[in-house]
Design a protein around this motif. Structure first.
Motif, PDB file in Angstrom:
ATOM      1  N   PRO A  59     -20.622  49.952  70.380  1.00 37.95           N
ATOM      2  CA  PRO A  59     -19.930  51.246  70.341  1.00 37.95           C
ATOM      3  C   PRO A  59     -18.600  51.245  71.073  1.00 37.95           C
ATOM      4  O   PRO A  59     -17.635  51.856  70.606  1.00 37.95           O
ATOM      5  CB  PRO A  59     -20.936  52.200  71.012  1.00 37.95           C
ATOM      6  N   PHE A  63     -15.203  52.260  69.254  1.00 34.69           N
ATOM      7  CA  PHE A  63     -14.401  53.366  69.753  1.00 34.69           C
ATOM      8  C   PHE A  63     -12.963  52.910  70.015  1.00 34.69           C
ATOM      9  O   PHE A  63     -12.013  53.680  69.805  1.00 34.69           O
ATOM     10  CB  PHE A  63     -15.006  53.931  71.042  1.00 34.69           C
ATOM     11  N   PHE A 116     -16.663  55.209  61.039  1.00 32.39           N
ATOM     12  CA  PHE A 116     -17.850  56.032  61.268  1.00 32.39           C
ATOM     13  C   PHE A 116     -19.058  55.464  60.532  1.00 32.39           C
ATOM     14  O   PHE A 116     -20.190  55.520  61.020  1.00 32.39           O
ATOM     15  CB  PHE A 116     -17.599  57.470  60.820  1.00 32.39           C
ATOM     16  N   LEU A 119     -20.279  52.519  62.589  1.00 29.23           N
ATOM     17  CA  LEU A 119     -20.978  53.043  63.764  1.00 29.23           C
ATOM     18  C   LEU A 119     -22.370  53.556  63.394  1.00 29.23           C
ATOM     19  O   LEU A 119     -23.352  53.317  64.118  1.00 29.23           O
ATOM     20  CB  LEU A 119     -20.158  54.179  64.388  1.00 29.23           C
ATOM     21  N   SER A 120     -22.459  54.250  62.271  1.00 27.74           N
ATOM     22  CA  SER A 120     -23.747  54.796  61.846  1.00 27.74           C
ATOM     23  C   SER A 120     -24.753  53.693  61.546  1.00 27.74           C
ATOM     24  O   SER A 120     -25.919  53.769  61.941  1.00 27.74           O
ATOM     25  CB  SER A 120     -23.549  55.684  60.615  1.00 27.74           C
ATOM     26  N   ARG A 123     -25.912  52.092  64.882  1.00 26.68           N
ATOM     27  CA  ARG A 123     -26.880  52.923  65.617  1.00 26.68           C
ATOM     28  C   ARG A 123     -28.213  52.976  64.881  1.00 26.68           C
ATOM     29  O   ARG A 123     -29.275  53.027  65.503  1.00 26.68           O
ATOM     30  CB  ARG A 123     -26.319  54.328  65.801  1.00 26.68           C
ATOM     31  N   ASN A 203     -27.689  59.077  59.617  1.00 28.58           N
ATOM     32  CA  ASN A 203     -27.994  60.028  60.692  1.00 28.58           C
ATOM     33  C   ASN A 203     -29.369  60.655  60.501  1.00 28.58           C
ATOM     34  O   ASN A 203     -30.096  60.902  61.476  1.00 28.58           O
ATOM     35  CB  ASN A 203     -26.923  61.119  60.756  1.00 28.58           C
ATOM     36  N   ILE A 235     -24.930  58.361  72.526  1.00 24.95           N
ATOM     37  CA  ILE A 235     -24.010  57.811  71.529  1.00 24.95           C
ATOM     38  C   ILE A 235     -24.191  58.507  70.189  1.00 24.95           C
ATOM     39  O   ILE A 235     -23.217  58.817  69.492  1.00 24.95           O
ATOM     40  CB  ILE A 235     -24.203  56.292  71.392  1.00 24.95           C
ATOM     41  N   VAL A 236     -25.451  58.761  69.799  1.00 24.86           N
ATOM     42  CA  VAL A 236     -25.712  59.436  68.527  1.00 24.86           C
ATOM     43  C   VAL A 236     -25.140  60.846  68.547  1.00 24.86           C
ATOM     44  O   VAL A 236     -24.532  61.298  67.566  1.00 24.86           O
ATOM     45  CB  VAL A 236     -27.229  59.453  68.231  1.00 24.86           C
ATOM     46  N   LEU A 239     -21.471  60.466  68.090  1.00 22.85           N
ATOM     47  CA  LEU A 239     -21.150  60.051  66.726  1.00 22.85           C
ATOM     48  C   LEU A 239     -21.272  61.218  65.752  1.00 22.85           C
ATOM     49  O   LEU A 239     -20.411  61.396  64.876  1.00 22.85           O
ATOM     50  CB  LEU A 239     -22.086  58.914  66.301  1.00 22.85           C
ATOM     51  N   SER A 243     -18.066  62.550  63.561  1.00 19.54           N
ATOM     52  CA  SER A 243     -18.090  62.522  62.099  1.00 19.54           C
ATOM     53  C   SER A 243     -18.073  63.925  61.507  1.00 19.54           C
ATOM     54  O   SER A 243     -17.432  64.168  60.473  1.00 19.54           O
ATOM     55  CB  SER A 243     -19.306  61.735  61.596  1.00 19.54           C
ATOM     56  N   ASN A 294     -10.409  63.489  68.496  1.00 22.19           N
ATOM     57  CA  ASN A 294     -11.431  62.611  69.079  1.00 22.19           C
ATOM     58  C   ASN A 294     -11.341  62.496  70.597  1.00 22.19           C
ATOM     59  O   ASN A 294     -12.370  62.539  71.280  1.00 22.19           O
ATOM     60  CB  ASN A 294     -11.372  61.230  68.431  1.00 22.19           C
TER      61      ASN A 294
END
Length: 343
Positions: A59, A63, A116, A119-120, A123, A203, A235-236, A239, A243, A294
């Motif tokens: 992450p 970022f 994004f 990242l998704s 995670r 998600n 983090i979730v 995120l 998003s 952001n």
């Protein structure tokens, strides 16, 4: 630029809408460039001189990349649109600058959505499959390269079709031109719809897993698992906020473009009126603003970044620390502070 407004412009003084638009773009430029520099410095450089890129958490690395992409978007998009507003859509930088420089902001915005997605997926792998091996850093960097190539390819039709016309405008052809119209519609369907489906699906799986986790799993697997779970949860949350704001700011203008182009592709087309032009201008501001929000979200939701910003501007952080940790014992406070800063 979707709507060719050269025929509606004249040499009159700037109206209140144009002044407001330029002011908003100027604020986006300032907050976007400065804010993303702070984000890049905090996640990429601050207190990590001895750590190689492979040793950083995924992450943190993503970022950093997102901050770099948003920095370019904050530089090119606001300056370009403010320049077009002030010059009434004239262009003074030549043919190749029109072809190569103008699309940079659009490519950067597309890359933000792609990051994004990465990242998704990261995670989801970490939370849904906690006992499987995490993605290697080489795969993450390869994913970023793929996102960059994808952003360039899917925006190629824009670069190919814009040109400096006889009125000295750097603009796409008429909306009825199928060479520009159809690829732009496919761009919306492929890019926007795919991002929505993929990010929402990952998600959904993440939250489903978190809801079904046993409350006794921390006792069974130890305190290390509990701390990782807390890190993942933060983090979730971050995120989801990033998003969600991205789609709220960018989707309205994409939908307007899709409706306008579809009207020309499947009918006689919508007439370009002053209310539509004004609506397009403000939606353009919202679209460009995604590159500067952001850092504000990090400041609101990431304790370590907030503490870093407050210290950078000489603000006291002792009261912030006391307020955050008043409900924990000494050991829990130290552990929470350590892992919050390493998010």
């Amino acid at each position: 630029m979707l709507f060719n407004t050269s025929k509606q412009t004249n040499e009159e003084a700037y109206n209140s809408v144009e002044i407001l638009i330029v002011t908003l773009f100027s604020l986006i430029f300032v907050f976007g460039t400065v804010g993303n520099v702070f984000v890049f410095f905090y996640f990429g450089i601050k207190e990590k001189p001895a750590r190689s890129i492979e040793q950083r958490k995924v992450p943190e690395f993503l970022f950093c990349v997102l901050a770099l992409v948003d920095f370019f978007a904050s530089v090119f998009n606001p300056l370009l649109y403010a320049y077009w507003t002030l010059t009434r859509h004239k262009w003074h930088f030549g043919y190749w600058a029109c072809k190569l420089v103008v699309p940079i902001g659009t490519i950067a915005t597309t890359m933000s959505g792609g990051i994004f997605v990465v990242l998704s997926f990261d995670r989801q792998r970490t939370i849904v499959y906690p006992f499987k091996r995490h993605f290697k850093f080489a795969y993450i960097k390869l994913s970023i390269l793929i996102v960059f190539v994808y952003a360039v390819v899917i925006n190629a039709h824009y670069s190919l079709n814009i040109t400096v016309n006889e009125e000295n405008n750097c603009a796409p052809p008429n909306a009825a031109n199928k060479a520009y119209n159809i690829p732009s519609i496919f761009y919306f369907l492929i890019n926007v719809c795919t991002l929505l489906i993929v990010i929402n699906f990952t998600n959904y799986r993440i939250f489903l897993k978190m809801l079904h986790q046993s409350p006794t799993s921390t006792l069974v697997l130890g305190n290390g698992y509990g701390r990782r779970k807390k890190d993942n949860y933060r983090i979730v949350r971050l995120l989801v906020a990033l998003s969600t704001v991205f789609f709220v700011l960018t989707l309205p203008r994409d939908i307007l473009q899709f409706v306008f182009l579809s009207s020309w592709c499947f009918g006689k087309g919508l007439k370009v009126s002053k209310p539509i032009l004004t609506l397009n201008s403000f939606l353009k501001v919202f679209n460009v603003a995604n590159s500067c929000v952001n850092p504000l979200i990090y400041y609101k939701m990431h304790y370590g970044f907030k503490r870093f910003i407050r210290r950078s501007f000489g603000c006291q952080t002792d009261s912030l620390i006391r307020g955050r940790s008043s409900n924990f014992n000494v050991t829990e406070r130290l552990a929470d502070l350590s892992f919050s800063q390493r998010l």
